[in-house]
Scaffold this motif. Sequence first.
Motif, PDB file in Angstrom:
ATOM      1  N   ALA A 272     -27.822 -17.538  -1.803  1.00  0.00           N
ATOM      2  CA  ALA A 272     -27.050 -18.260  -2.469  1.00  0.00           C
ATOM      3  C   ALA A 272     -27.700 -19.028  -3.610  1.00  0.00           C
ATOM      4  O   ALA A 272     -27.119 -19.122  -4.702  1.00  0.00           O
TER       5      ALA A 272
ATOM      6  N   GLN B 260     -28.214 -16.579  -6.492  1.00  0.00           N
ATOM      7  CA  GLN B 260     -27.214 -16.410  -7.225  1.00  0.00           C
ATOM      8  C   GLN B 260     -26.671 -17.344  -8.279  1.00  0.00           C
ATOM      9  O   GLN B 260     -26.166 -17.262  -9.273  1.00  0.00           O
ATOM     10  N   VAL B 261     -26.888 -18.710  -7.788  1.00  0.00           N
ATOM     11  CA  VAL B 261     -26.620 -19.758  -8.575  1.00  0.00           C
ATOM     12  C   VAL B 261     -28.081 -19.847  -9.868  1.00  0.00           C
ATOM     13  O   VAL B 261     -27.562 -20.046 -11.130  1.00  0.00           O
TER      14      VAL B 261
ATOM     15  N   ALA C 241     -20.546 -16.771  -7.736  1.00  0.00           N
ATOM     16  CA  ALA C 241     -20.806 -16.733  -6.312  1.00  0.00           C
ATOM     17  C   ALA C 241     -20.418 -15.636  -5.719  1.00  0.00           C
ATOM     18  O   ALA C 241     -19.136 -15.388  -5.727  1.00  0.00           O
TER      19      ALA C 241
ATOM     20  N   TRP D 107     -19.977 -14.479  -2.104  1.00  0.00           N
ATOM     21  CA  TRP D 107     -20.030 -14.941  -0.657  1.00  0.00           C
ATOM     22  C   TRP D 107     -20.075 -13.846   0.198  1.00  0.00           C
ATOM     23  O   TRP D 107     -20.495 -13.954   1.389  1.00  0.00           O
TER      24      TRP D 107
ATOM     25  N   THR E  60     -23.715 -12.770   0.516  1.00  0.00           N
ATOM     26  CA  THR E  60     -24.399 -13.860   1.350  1.00  0.00           C
ATOM     27  C   THR E  60     -24.013 -13.542   2.590  1.00  0.00           C
ATOM     28  O   THR E  60     -24.819 -13.887   3.442  1.00  0.00           O
TER      29      THR E  60
END
Length: 147
Positions: A33, A36-37, A43, A45, A48
């Motif tokens: 995460a 990705q930021v 994002a 998910w 993730t």
Amino acid sequence: MVSWWQALTRAAGRYPWPANVLLYAGFFSGGDALQQVLRGGPADWQHTRHVATVAVAFHANLNYVWLNLLERALPGRAPRTILAKVLCDQALGGPVYVSTFYAEWSDVLAFCTADQLQPHSHSLANSLHWTLWFSVGHLPLFFSTGR
């Protein structure tokens, strides 16, 4: 009244394997995460979730068993013993850990293998690239202590 931290550490001491699995899943998911930021994109998910699944299903369990095996095979905290543990971990465990990150590339690797089975000739540079790519990809594991 027992604080939440004391209860958490007591539960982790009582159930080390599930605690290890949850800790790895948290670290892997958090790292994905954060990456990705830092990339600035939206994002993902689902990715993730896939990373957490690989951590729970494979990495955490393998790491728990592998490190316990190393500790039983090479007990102690002497510098020579620690060096032997690190070398065994990096030489044997490291490539297995890293190769699971490329499991999503299985169809890409299958395509490359099918392409290499074609009867046309391959250039030497392309053959060397794919031969060296796997081994060079593991170099950061061997030099990670320098950072």
